[in-house]
Design an enzyme around this catalytic site. Structure first.
Site, PDB file in Angstrom:
ATOM      1  N   LYS A 152      55.753  11.664  -4.059  1.00 46.18           N
ATOM      2  CA  LYS A 152      54.624  11.125  -4.608  1.00 46.18           C
ATOM      3  C   LYS A 152      53.880  10.597  -3.266  1.00 46.18           C
ATOM      4  O   LYS A 152      53.986   9.686  -2.648  1.00 46.18           O
ATOM      5  CB  LYS A 152      54.592   9.728  -5.584  1.00 46.18           C
ATOM      6  CG  LYS A 152      53.675   9.477  -6.271  1.00 46.18           C
ATOM      7  CD  LYS A 152      54.158   8.190  -7.406  1.00 46.18           C
ATOM      8  CE  LYS A 152      52.792   7.705  -7.968  1.00 46.18           C
ATOM      9  NZ  LYS A 152      51.848   8.579  -8.671  1.00 46.18           N
TER      10      LYS A 152
HETATM   11  N1  PMP Z   1      51.884  13.027 -12.306  1.00 51.30           N
HETATM   12  C1  PMP Z   1      51.150  12.681 -11.337  1.00 51.30           C
HETATM   13  C2  PMP Z   1      50.281  13.587 -10.584  1.00 51.30           C
HETATM   14  C3  PMP Z   1      50.783  11.178 -11.022  1.00 51.30           C
HETATM   15  O1  PMP Z   1      50.008  10.790 -10.001  1.00 51.30           O
HETATM   16  C4  PMP Z   1      51.476  10.155 -11.869  1.00 51.30           C
HETATM   17  C5  PMP Z   1      51.344   8.945 -11.662  1.00 51.30           C
HETATM   18  N2  PMP Z   1      50.040   8.343 -11.756  1.00 51.30           N
HETATM   19  C6  PMP Z   1      52.123  10.684 -13.065  1.00 51.30           C
HETATM   20  C7  PMP Z   1      52.465  12.279 -13.206  1.00 51.30           C
HETATM   21  C8  PMP Z   1      52.997   9.776 -14.018  1.00 51.30           C
HETATM   22  O2  PMP Z   1      54.071   9.197 -13.090  1.00 51.30           O
HETATM   23  P1  PMP Z   1      54.457   7.668 -13.627  1.00 51.30           P
HETATM   24  O3  PMP Z   1      54.908   7.656 -15.141  1.00 51.30           O
HETATM   25  O4  PMP Z   1      55.598   7.424 -12.561  1.00 51.30           O
HETATM   26  O5  PMP Z   1      53.408   6.805 -13.204  1.00 51.30           O
END
Ligand code: PMP
Length: 292
Positions: A152
């Site tokens: 991330k």
């Molecule tokens: N994919 C991407 C590219 C993201 O940035 C996010 C978070 N906004 C997600 C999926 C979802 O992840 P999470 O459930 O941890 O927020």
């Protein structure tokens, strides 16, 4: 109301004074990592999972964290308390820190940590009751061979380009495919299909972030007795699904009723999506790390 206070490298600063150096490699190169975390009724949802993902992102970009998991957890909880939040959205950012104009992280002596605890701006409730329409973006997901999607990272330009395209066509979100043409995820959400009683989602190696909401949704589906399968999915599979939904920290679980002008299932939010959203909201309200 008291002004927002932002945590930067050991200090809480008023929003207007919360600034980082222009020599920070997060700013210059997107060299850093982050987490988006939810606070529900004074409890931080799945904080440990978020911090574990943050640590794994740090390892992957060769950034050694000088803070323990407990220390970061304390920063998150204190940020929520300082800003008098019961419900909110927390943005935790760790950058390579201040360096010079060269790419090399060797000239960045110490990483920087920022924590912003803010109110959450939600999608309109109508999208949850009526469902969302999306399209497929012509912008492909970055190849996992170039940048592992599990990190991330502060490099979101690829997703931002796709988001711009979605908005130019009047949509909130869009599907992103990987280099091979298989479904990866959306710009800020993971994607799920329900087909013949099974829950299907792309594997991380297809270009998906291992979303925390994705993991919780899979856990809930198993509790509901559904078979959960991580598999390659094409746009054809999406168009022919019984149900489709997206998951993300901000979005939670959001039904999708149309993709590329094809109506999904009945054209209304499906029953499995509804059950998963309901259980998700119940868990979010009941679990978490207490901030006081
Ligand atoms: N994919 C991407 C590219 C993201 O940035 C996010 C978070 N906004 C997600 C999926 C979802 O992840 P999470 O459930 O941890 O927020």
């Amino acid at each position: 109301m008291a002004p927002m206070e932002v945590y930067i490298d050991g200090k809480f600063l008023p929003k207007a004074e919360a600034k980082v150096s222009v020599f920070d490699h997060g700013f210059l190169y997107g060299d850093g990592i982050f987490e988006g975390i939810r606070l529900y009724a004074g409890n931080v949802f799945r904080l440990d999972e978020h911090l574990e993902r943050l640590e794994m992102s740090a390892t992957a970009i060769c950034l050694s964290l000088p803070w323990s998991r407990q220390a970061i957890s304390d920063i998150v909880c204190e940020s929520c308390r300082r800003n008098n939040l019961a419900d909110g959205y927390i943005r935790l950012v760790i950058s390579r820190g201040t360096g010079d104009l060269g790419l090399s992280p060797k000239n960045c002596p110490a990483p920087s940590i920022v924590c912003i605890a803010d109110k959450i701006s939600l999608y309109p409730e109508a999208l949850y009751t009526q469902g969302m329409r999306i399209i497929t973006s012509p912008t492909r997901r970055i190849s996992p061979a170039a940048l592992p999607p599990m990190i991330k990272s502060l490099n979101y330009l690829n997703n931002i380009l796709a988001k711009i395209e979605a908005q130019q066509h009047g949509f909130h979100e869009c599907l992103m495919l990987n280099e091979q043409g298989f479904v990866a995820e959306c710009t800020g959400d993971n994607v799920f299909l329900v087909h013949k009683g099974r829950l299907l989602t792309p594997a991380a190696h297809a270009g998906a972030l291992i979303g925390i909401t994705r993991q919780v949704s899979m856990e809930i589906a198993r509790e509901l007795g559904l078979e959960v399968v991580e598999t390659n999915l094409t746009r054809y599979d999406v168009w022919n699904a019984d149900e489709c939904f997206l998951t993300g920290t901000a979005a939670e679980v959001i039904p999708v009723i149309e993709v590329d002008a094809r109506v999904i299932g009945s054209g209304k939010p499906g029953p499995v999506t509804g059950r998963i959203l309901e259980v998700f909201r119940r868990k979010a309200a009941a679990e978490g790390t207490r901030i006081r």
